[in-house]
Design a protein around this motif. Structure first.
Motif: not given
Length: 218
Positions: A174, A204, A207
């Motif tokens: 990520t 984001e 993750a």
């Protein structure tokens, strides 16, 4: 020790350490687990105190009982002692370290189960990261590089990203984008997860936090 310590370290200033530390802490605290809440503590070891200022703004915005986090400060070798004390009672302890000081950062790196190393996708940031990686390797601590402020369509980002992978240290899949929302949320003592939940930037961060949990075997 029942919890895990994540130290955010990068000797180059302006890499986004404090922003990463705050967002990781909130994302980890928001993660639901069977049987109760995830308790997260923040430990600020940077004399500049940016994380402390963020936390004070958070208390103003959410109230002292509404931050969802515990905050402490320490310096030098006291950081290792404080982190190991906190981790007995918290699921995660996230440490923000100062730039340009291996003396101040080393104890926090030594205490960590995993070190997060934010790297902006520029040649200068890449070159400046090597001393931090050398220090982490010397302490024998696991690390995870985090590409920060990435421009998704920029060729340079892809080029530097490949070079970062070639450093031989694990890198998070990520990447955090270059978003003005980070600064806007931090100014209120918040994170993207709270100011624009459900946004691409928030996803984001979620993750990335999930990657850290997996790396720590959580």
């Amino acid at each position: 020790m029942s919890g895990k310590i994540i130290t955010v370290a990068q000797q180059k200033g302006g890499s986004g350490k404090t922003t990463l530390a705050a967002h990781l802490a909130v994302a980890l605290a928001q993660h639901s687990v069977p049987g109760g809440k995830v308790r997260v503590a923040l430990l600020d070891c940077d004399p500049q105190g940016s994380l402390g200022e963020w936390f004070e703004a958070r208390e103003t915005t959410l109230g002292e009982d509404g931050t969802g986090l515990t905050f402490r400060t320490a310096s030098g070798w006291g950081a290792r002692r404080e982190a190991r004390s906190l981790v007995r009672d918290y699921s995660f302890v996230v440490i923000d370290t100062p730039p340009k000081s291996d003396v101040e950062s080393r104890p926090a790196i030594e205490a960590a189960h995993l070190v997060a190393v934010p790297v902006q996708p520029t040649p200068i940031d890449l070159w400046a990261t090597q001393p931090t990686l050398d220090m982490i390797a010397k302490e024998g601590t696991a690390s995870l590089l985090v590409i920060n402020r990435a421009q998704s369509r920029a060729a340079l980002t892809q080029e530097i990203g490949a070079a970062i992978m070639a450093l031989g240290h694990p890198a998070a899949q990520t990447r955090l984008g270059n978003r003005v929302g980070y600064a806007a949320s931090m100014g209120k003592g918040l994170t993207l997860l709270e100011t624009v939940p459900g946004s691409k930037g928030a996803h984001e961060v979620e993750a990335l936090a999930a990657e850290f949990r997996r790396s720590l075997g959580d």
